[in-house]
Each structure stands twice: as structure tokens, then as C-alpha cells.
Design an enzyme around this catalytic site. Structure first.
Site, PDB file in Angstrom:
ATOM      1  N   LYS A   1       0.828  -1.206   0.000  1.00 25.47           N
ATOM      2  CA  LYS A   1       0.000   0.000   0.000  1.00 25.47           C
ATOM      3  C   LYS A   1       0.863   1.258   0.000  1.00 25.47           C
ATOM      4  O   LYS A   1       0.604   2.196  -0.746  1.00 25.47           O
ATOM      5  CB  LYS A   1      -0.934  -0.049   1.221  1.00 25.47           C
ATOM      6  CG  LYS A   1      -1.831   1.166   1.386  1.00 25.47           C
ATOM      7  CD  LYS A   1      -3.097   0.847   2.156  1.00 25.47           C
ATOM      8  CE  LYS A   1      -2.866   0.564   3.626  1.00 25.47           C
ATOM      9  NZ  LYS A   1      -2.552   1.755   4.437  1.00 25.47           N
TER      10      LYS A   1
ATOM     11  N   ASP B   1       1.917  -1.109  11.932  1.00 26.67           N
ATOM     12  CA  ASP B   1       0.571  -1.573  11.556  1.00 26.67           C
ATOM     13  C   ASP B   1       0.331  -3.040  11.916  1.00 26.67           C
ATOM     14  O   ASP B   1      -0.743  -3.581  11.640  1.00 26.67           O
ATOM     15  CB  ASP B   1       0.352  -1.383  10.050  1.00 26.67           C
ATOM     16  CG  ASP B   1       0.359   0.091   9.659  1.00 26.67           C
ATOM     17  OD1 ASP B   1       0.124   0.940  10.532  1.00 26.67           O
ATOM     18  OD2 ASP B   1       0.619   0.385   8.474  1.00 26.67           O
TER      19      ASP B   1
ATOM     20  N   ARG C   1      -7.685  -3.352   9.787  1.00 27.97           N
ATOM     21  CA  ARG C   1      -6.754  -4.291  10.448  1.00 27.97           C
ATOM     22  C   ARG C   1      -7.378  -4.950  11.689  1.00 27.97           C
ATOM     23  O   ARG C   1      -6.998  -6.050  12.051  1.00 27.97           O
ATOM     24  CB  ARG C   1      -5.433  -3.599  10.773  1.00 27.97           C
ATOM     25  CG  ARG C   1      -4.723  -3.120   9.514  1.00 27.97           C
ATOM     26  CD  ARG C   1      -3.249  -2.919   9.664  1.00 27.97           C
ATOM     27  NE  ARG C   1      -2.755  -2.095   8.558  1.00 27.97           N
ATOM     28  CZ  ARG C   1      -2.463  -2.551   7.332  1.00 27.97           C
ATOM     29  NH1 ARG C   1      -2.575  -3.829   7.061  1.00 27.97           N
ATOM     30  NH2 ARG C   1      -2.029  -1.738   6.383  1.00 27.97           N
TER      31      ARG C   1
HETATM   32  O1  LIG Z   1       3.924   6.265   5.013  1.00 25.07           O
HETATM   33  C1  LIG Z   1       3.185   5.277   4.959  1.00 25.07           C
HETATM   34  O2  LIG Z   1       2.922   4.699   3.887  1.00 25.07           O
HETATM   35  C2  LIG Z   1       2.588   4.783   6.217  1.00 25.07           C
HETATM   36  C3  LIG Z   1       3.088   5.203   7.418  1.00 25.07           C
HETATM   37  C4  LIG Z   1       2.588   4.763   8.725  1.00 25.07           C
HETATM   38  O3  LIG Z   1       1.896   5.846   9.323  1.00 25.07           O
HETATM   39  P1  LIG Z   1       2.655   7.009  10.179  1.00 25.07           P
HETATM   40  O4  LIG Z   1       3.472   7.810   9.280  1.00 25.07           O
HETATM   41  O5  LIG Z   1       1.520   7.812  10.780  1.00 25.07           O
HETATM   42  O6  LIG Z   1       3.434   6.279  11.227  1.00 25.07           O
HETATM   43  C5  LIG Z   1       1.653   3.578   8.621  1.00 25.07           C
HETATM   44  O7  LIG Z   1       0.939   3.409   9.806  1.00 25.07           O
HETATM   45  C6  LIG Z   1       0.713   3.689   7.445  1.00 25.07           C
HETATM   46  O8  LIG Z   1      -0.095   2.546   7.327  1.00 25.07           O
HETATM   47  C7  LIG Z   1       1.468   3.820   6.149  1.00 25.07           C
HETATM   48  C1  LIG Z   2      -2.509   3.201   9.425  1.00 28.96           C
HETATM   49  C2  LIG Z   2      -2.828   2.698   8.238  1.00 28.96           C
HETATM   50  O1  LIG Z   2      -3.069   3.408   7.099  1.00 28.96           O
HETATM   51  P1  LIG Z   2      -3.331   4.956   6.879  1.00 28.96           P
HETATM   52  O2  LIG Z   2      -2.573   5.753   7.898  1.00 28.96           O
HETATM   53  O3  LIG Z   2      -2.866   5.211   5.487  1.00 28.96           O
HETATM   54  O4  LIG Z   2      -4.816   5.190   6.992  1.00 28.96           O
HETATM   55  C3  LIG Z   2      -2.903   1.227   8.027  1.00 28.96           C
HETATM   56  O5  LIG Z   2      -3.067   0.811   6.868  1.00 28.96           O
HETATM   57  O6  LIG Z   2      -2.816   0.438   8.999  1.00 28.96           O
END
Ligand SMILES: O=C(O)C1=C[C@@H](OP(=O)(O)O)[C@@H](O)[C@H](O)C1
Ligand SMILES: C=C(OP(=O)(O)O)C(=O)O
Length: 445
Positions: free
Chosen positions: A28, A328, A402
Site C-alpha cells: 500500500k 501496523d 486491520r
Molecule cells: O507512510 C506510509 O505509507 C505509512 C506510514 C505509517 O503511518 P505514520 O506515518 O503515521 O506512522 C503507517 O501506519 C501507514 O499505514 C502507512
Molecule cells: C494506518 C494505516 O493506514 P493509513 O494511515 O494510510 O490510513 C494502516 O493501513 O494500517
């Protein structure tokens, strides 16, 4: 995601061994970035293996609204013809990111470097999440929020900078979303934009910027941190992107295979960037059998095939500095911990409170309602593993994909079935989770 649609509950029941080979969908984080950087480049970006989940589809739509040509050319195959750094067009419609923090926050950064005004919005979950952490550094770079909901939350209107200012910014929490927003805004600024992080967060933006031709230098900072310096106003050139399978999605069948007796499951093409593999490290410490082979890489992102076999697990202490590399994955780790023998202590989980739901509370509730003893102490989650889970509970998913997938995994080995109240949000990150798990042997009804 329509929040008004009728909820779609599902029951998960004790299953026979999970077996076969699964390829979970594309990562993702990399999918969002490929679309955004493709849109900020000149020329064509061909993406294969894109995650066609709702979060990423909303980012694709926003790139179209901002003037890029984004086309689906085949299954998981997309092309982007970009507008170049700073070249976004004034959007004629609201940019709606649905459930996605990553899409929303990264695009805020990209918009902040362009002389345009855009309205950002999302669903009830995204509207409740903090945005000041992004808007504060973007304001230092010259962008302005002209309208917002209380507390700087969505919906909000962001006016990008006509002359963006390069800054040196120390992120207040380990967050790839904050880092990436600043770097994407910094693309349009003259001079060097620097982000300093105390704890290294996922580095997909840095790796992909390099792949698209930017000058970006990363050096260590302190014992776990990094200093990232990006030279502004590069000419980004469209480049091919092969998206590996998402380790955060692989985590669900992986933990399922560990807890269901007799399982032997292969997960192909799983991205193994070390800033994403904290869960694998932790599960191995717990006694999990996870073997890696067919190790490859593309554009700086490593991937491997994982073979996972059912394993006796024991409780461990997970140190707080590991959190960014498995942020995550704590929900599904908590499921593994419930099936382990002994106590698992997960430390330093404050960031879990500001995800799609308050994941610290939601994870504890998911376990409690299924007869597992669990405690939250400050920012720590403590799970008493008893080697089995009673089950029988109805889990509230709180618009959080999740939570839904973790609870369904838990039910595959519990004494009584586990029910989730709504599976709809699984489509944000892992649209074929239910059929793929059924094919491997999961009993969902
Ligand atoms: O940069 C990214 O693609 C992501 C960063 C993370 O969030 P944070 O930047 O808030 O830690 C993660 O939890 C999210 O699912 C995806
Ligand atoms: C925190 C997540 O995604 P986002 O911050 O992009 O909503 C996730 O996919 O667990």
C-alpha cells in the site's frame, strides 16, 4: 467507502491446516507513492502490481483531479503521465481520501508545493485523525490552511505556497507520513529540504525519489535515527515501478498459519525492507518458523518468498524502538501473543491511538471479548498468552480494516467462533482477503 451501507458481519471458525501458496496484494505504501511521484514526474510511469484497494484508488483519483493522466491498462497494471514538480492544476473538486491517512497526508505535502488551493476530506475515521502534524511543517514551508474543522482536522482547505521555502525539520514522532509530506513539498522548493527523525521510519519515499532521479542523501542520526536531505526542484522522470507484496497484508495469513495446527503456507514476493519487518523479527523471537528464499529486489526494495509453518509460540518483550518497523502489525501480533504461552509486553505504542481507530483500545477490546486477559499500561499493551483462545466474542471493527482481519485470523484456531461486526473496510487495503484466506483453508461463514 460508503459509511451508510449496511454492515457485513462475518464469522471465523476453527479451521484445518492452511496450505498452498498465496500472493497478497501490492504494498500500500509503495502504491500510493508510485502514483504520486508518477504524477509529479515528466513522462510515463508504468506500475505493475499496484494495490487496487480503496485507499490507493482514492489516491489515483486525486492525481487525476490534480491534472495527471492516470490509466488502468490491465490487472494491477497502471500508467501515469505526470505534470512535473510543482505542476499540479487547480482542482475542480474536493480531494476525498476515504479512509486513508497516507493518501491524504502525502498529497497534502505535494499540494503544499504548488500555487493551488485544494479541499481535503475523508470518511468519519479520517476526519477524526490529527492533521496538524502535517500542516505545521507545511506552514513553515509557506502553505496555508484557510478553512478547517476544529483542531485542524478534515475537511480542510489548503493553499499551496507560490514560493515554497526549504526547511530543516525534526519530526516530533516517527512517522513516514510526516517525513514524506515535507519531502514532497520540498521537491518544489529551491535549495535543500532536510528531515531529521529520531527513529527511522519506512524509507519508501526516499528510495522512490532516488529511482525517479532526485538527489536525496540519507545519513545516520543518533542511535536509531536518520537525516534525509533532498535537493529541491529536480526534474523527476517517470520510471517503471514493480510493487512487491505488502508485508503488512502478508502478516494476516502468516500469523494464521502459525496458530492453526499443521499449517504450511508459502507467501510469495513479500517486501522485506528492514524498516517494515519488525513483525517477522518479533515472531521469530517467539519461536515462529518463517523461512525466506527467492530473495530479489527492485528499485532498492527487497522481496522474498516466505514459508511459514505452524509453531509453538512463547511470550516476549517487544522494545519501543521496534515500533516504527511494525507499526501496523501490533493488532495481529496481539493475536499471536494470545496463542503463545506466557506474557507478551509490547512497549511504546502511543501512535496506535491515532490510526483508523484507537488501535490500542480496539485491540484490547478484541481480545477481551474473546476471553483473553489483556492490559493497557500507559503506552504498553500486555497480553497473557494461554496457548489457546476461548473465542465466542463479537468484535467491533471501528472502521478499521486491520481490526477486522486480525479478529478473523484469531477465530481460525479459537475454541468458539469469532465474529466481526463489519468486513467492509477490509477493501481499503486487502480487497481479496476473504477469498484468498478461504482458498488456503480458512473457514469463514
Ligand atoms: O507512510 C506510509 O505509507 C505509512 C506510514 C505509517 O503511518 P505514520 O506515518 O503515521 O506512522 C503507517 O501506519 C501507514 O499505514 C502507512
Ligand atoms: C494506518 C494505516 O493506514 P493509513 O494511515 O494510510 O490510513 C494502516 O493501513 O494500517
Amino acid at each position: 467507502m460508503s459509511t451508510s451501507a449496511a454492515p457485513t458481519p462475518l464469522e471465523s471458525r476453527a479451521s484445518g491446516p492452511l496450505a498452498g501458496t498465496i500472493r497478497v496484494p501490492g504494498d500500500k505504501s509503495i502504491s500510493h507513492r508510485a502514483l504520486i511521484l508518477g504524477a509529479l514526474s515528466v513522462g510515463e510511469t508504468r506500475i505493475s502490481g499496484l494495490l487496487e484497494g480503496e485507499d490507493v484508488l482514492n489516491t489515483a483519483k486525486s492525481m487525476r483531479t490534480l491534472g495527471a493522466k492516470v490509466e488502468r491498462t490491465g490487472e494491477f497494471a497502471w500508467t501515469v503521465h505526470g505534470v512535473g514538480v510543482g505542476g499540479f492544476a487547480q482542482p475542480a473538486a474536493t480531494l476525498d481520501f476515504g479512509n486513508s491517512g497516507t493518501g491524504c497526508r502525502l498529497v497534502m505535502g505535494a499540494v503544499a508545493g504548488c500555487p493551488i488551493t485544494a479541499v481535503f476530506d475523508g470518511d468519519a475515521s479520517l476526519r477524526s485523525r490529527p492533521m496538524r502534524r502535517i500542516l505545521d511543517p507545511l506552514a513553515l514551508m509557506g502553505a496555508k490552511v484557510t478553512v478547517s474543522a476544529e483542531g485542524g482536522k478534515l475537511p480542510l482547505t489548503l493553499q499551496g505556497a507560490s514560493n515554497p521555502i526549504p526547511i530543516e525539520y525534526r519530526t516530533p514522532v516517527a512517522s513516514a507520513q510526516i517525513k514524506s509530506a515535507v519531502l514532497l513539498a520540498g521537491l518544489a522548493a529551491p535549495g535543500v529540504t532536510t528531515v531529521i527523525e529520531q527513529e527511522a521510519s519506512r524509507d519508501h519515499t526516499e528510495l522512490m525519489l532516488k529511482h525517479f532521479g532526485a538527489e536525496i542523501v540519507t545519513t545516520p542520526e543518533g542511535s536509531h535515527g536518520r537525516r534525509i536531505a533532498l535537493t529541491g526542484q529536480p526534474e523527476l522522470r517517470g520510471a517503471p515501478v514493480i510493487v512487491p507484496a505488502d508485508p503488512s497484508s502478508a502478516a494476516f495469513p502468516l500469523v494464521a498459519a502459525l496458530i492453526v495446527d499443521g499449517s504450511d503456507l508459502v507467501l510469495s514476493d513479500v517486501m522485506t525492507n528492514p524498516l517494515r519487518t519488525g513483525l517477522f523479527t518479533t515472531l521469530r523471537e517467539m519461536g515462529a518458523s518463517i523461512e525466506e528464499d527467492d530473495v530479489r529486489g527492485d528499485a532498492g526494495e527487497p522481496m522474498a518468498r516466505l514459508r511459514v509453518r505452524a509453531s509453538k509460540l512463547k511470550g516476549v518483550v517487544v522494545p519501543p524502538e521496534r515500533a516504527p518497523s511494525m507499526i501496523d502489525e501490533y493488532l495481529v501480533l496481539a493475536v499471536a501473543a494470545a496463542y503463545a504461552e506466557g506474557t507478551t509486553v509490547m512497549r511504546g505504542l502511543h501512535e496506535l491511538r491515532v490510526k483508523e481507530s484507537d488501535r490500542l483500545e480496539a485491540t484490547a477490546a478484541m481480545l477481551r471479548v474473546n476471553g483473553v486477559k489483556v492490559e493497557i499500561t500507559g503506552d504498553d499493551l500486555i497480553v497473557e498468552g494461554r496457548g489457546h483462545v476461548p473465542g465466542g466474542g463479537l468484535v467491533a471493527t471501528h472502521m478499521d480494516h486491520r481490526i477486522a482481519m486480525s479478529a478473523l485470523v484469531m477465530g481460525l484456531a479459537s475454541d468458539k467462533p469469532v465474529t466481526v461486526d463489519d468486513t467492509a473496510f477490509i477493501a481499503t487495503s486487502f480487497p481479496d482477503f476473504i477469498p484468498l484466506m478461504r482458498k488456503a483453508g480458512a473457514d469463514f461463514a
